[in-house]
Design an enzyme around this catalytic site. Sequence first.
Site, PDB file in Angstrom:
ATOM      1  N   ASP A 136      -0.243  -0.558  -7.532  1.00 43.69           N
ATOM      2  CA  ASP A 136      -0.262  -1.451  -6.382  1.00 43.69           C
ATOM      3  C   ASP A 136      -0.346  -2.900  -6.897  1.00 43.69           C
ATOM      4  O   ASP A 136      -1.111  -3.190  -7.819  1.00 43.69           O
ATOM      5  CB  ASP A 136      -1.467  -1.123  -5.500  1.00 43.69           C
ATOM      6  CG  ASP A 136      -1.444  -1.879  -4.187  1.00 43.69           C
ATOM      7  OD1 ASP A 136      -0.862  -1.338  -3.220  1.00 43.69           O
ATOM      8  OD2 ASP A 136      -1.993  -2.994  -4.141  1.00 43.69           O
ATOM      9  N   ILE A 137       0.479  -3.776  -6.321  1.00 45.23           N
ATOM     10  CA  ILE A 137       0.451  -5.179  -6.745  1.00 45.23           C
ATOM     11  C   ILE A 137      -0.848  -5.820  -6.236  1.00 45.23           C
ATOM     12  O   ILE A 137      -1.170  -5.749  -5.048  1.00 45.23           O
ATOM     13  CB  ILE A 137       1.664  -5.944  -6.195  1.00 45.23           C
ATOM     14  CG1 ILE A 137       2.967  -5.312  -6.718  1.00 45.23           C
ATOM     15  CG2 ILE A 137       1.615  -7.417  -6.581  1.00 45.23           C
ATOM     16  CD1 ILE A 137       4.219  -5.946  -6.183  1.00 45.23           C
ATOM     17  N   GLU A 190       3.647  -2.750  -0.961  1.00 45.48           N
ATOM     18  CA  GLU A 190       3.652  -3.246  -2.340  1.00 45.48           C
ATOM     19  C   GLU A 190       3.235  -2.169  -3.335  1.00 45.48           C
ATOM     20  O   GLU A 190       2.895  -2.462  -4.480  1.00 45.48           O
ATOM     21  CB  GLU A 190       2.706  -4.450  -2.461  1.00 45.48           C
ATOM     22  CG  GLU A 190       1.232  -4.135  -2.285  1.00 45.48           C
ATOM     23  CD  GLU A 190       0.784  -4.161  -0.839  1.00 45.48           C
ATOM     24  OE1 GLU A 190      -0.428  -4.256  -0.606  1.00 45.48           O
ATOM     25  OE2 GLU A 190       1.643  -4.089   0.062  1.00 45.48           O
TER      26      GLU A 190
END
Length: 552
Positions: free
Chosen positions: A412-413, A456
């Site tokens: 996950d960003i 994301e």
Amino acid sequence: MPLIPAPPLLMASPVPFSSQELANLNPDDLRQLIHCFLSFNSNPLDNIHRLVNLGRELTGSLCACYQSRFQTEWVERSQQGSLTCIMDNASQSNCSRRQLNRSENTSSLNLLRCPTCQCQQNGVSQNWVITDDIHGKLSMRHSPGRPFNSEQRRIISLITRAIAIEEDRLYEQERQRIQQERELVVSQIAQQIRKSLDLQDILHNTVRSLLDFLEADRVIICRINDDGKGDILEEARNPEIPSMVDWVLSDPWLVDQKCHQDYLSGQVLVIEDMQQANLDPGLQQLMDFFKVRARLVMPIILTQEVEANAGDDTPSSGEAWGLLMVHQCHHPRQWQIDEINLLPQLATQLVIAIQQAQLYEQVQIANRELSELATQDGLTQICNRRRFDEYLDHEWGRLLRSQAPLSLILLDIDWFKQYNDTYGHLAGDQCLQQVAQSLKQSMQRSTDLVARYGGEEFAIILPDTTEAGAQFLAEQVRSQIAHMPIWDLGSHGNGSMSSQVTVSIGVASHIPFPEASPKLLVAAADLALYRAKEQGRNRVCIATDADFNQAE
């Protein structure tokens, strides 16, 4: 005893004998002649044999031999011989027209000799049988010093006229047979086109069928390229003839450039003797190398209207896709109208097959594109969540059978919402695209799959990968993204480098077992990812046994 004229209805064949001619015959001869006609059947060769035998009996000849040759060479392919030889014991000899010496002059039988008997030596009466299509000779050998009298000559004249009628019947039968064979060849190819979408298979069967039907030495299909050169796509040939496969023909037409337009209209190029075709020395040398002495060339012309006008044997003018060529080697050949007419019919069917194959290929490409669209994320151009679920289920089932490990990376960003708020959604989209491409470039195996899991969040499926291997790859991915320059396409207009982007990663690895599903792996990796975020982000966490127990 009064003469009895032969009733016309008793004759099985319409022999054009006048009443006066029959009235001049000896009654016994007339009776035998009528009996011969009554014994006629549907096979003209049998009837000719009866007539020749009758002629020998009525004239008292020692031997009677009838030889004939069709004026056109296409009948040479018939399995029926045309030589009837009746010797002293009235039995038919084993002579065959195929055993006879051939003369270059096909209209002459003077050089033909029967190898079995002596019917063409001294004491022989020769009578010609001439029709539009047949040239025959009836030879009768009589006793030395006893030539035929006027009565015997009248009988021979009547018999030769009856033979001529049977020869015409035989020729017509042969013509119809070859016409049926031609229609059968076209029908078989048309049927194959309707059943098959494999163009190469259709081309292969076409050249093979044409080679067998024409009894030629070589049949090829040549594809004309944009530069005008020709590639041999398919070939059928006799084993002793050199192959032309893998050759590139610089001038596949082998005719003057000004003649191309004539043949582009659908005409067949007919050359009966290549040595008389006035070719350039280089082209003639090429034909000599491949032993080509006669050839037929039919252009395969692609048009939009061919399929609608499939009943028309002549393709409309258009672009020449290729050439269908027939070669006769070693000697010239007089091509017959039935042979020439077959090529436009086949060319029309080939055009349909080519256009059908092209359409099928376009449909296949469109289907692949649709399939990719259905399983591809539109923004990042990597696999979407649907493809992720399908592939994970498939690999779980496969590795369940082989009992090999399956690993999953979820990442996950970090702080992506703040990134969007700071730089704008365009910059956020650019960030997602760059992260996706970085992940895609990190994959070393075709079996590994990178997907956008949602928002994301990204996922990597690693079949046949242990926990250690997955952890090593996860660290590589994390480090690579952390050092990756992210281009800012925000609302400020001029692009500039944005602040660093990092990812948090969770890794789960397990050997599939029957009591579980792939959801177990996803849940465990998600717990590890949550722990990586809790511990400060920009790190990799491995799913523990507790994570798997909680996921259950």
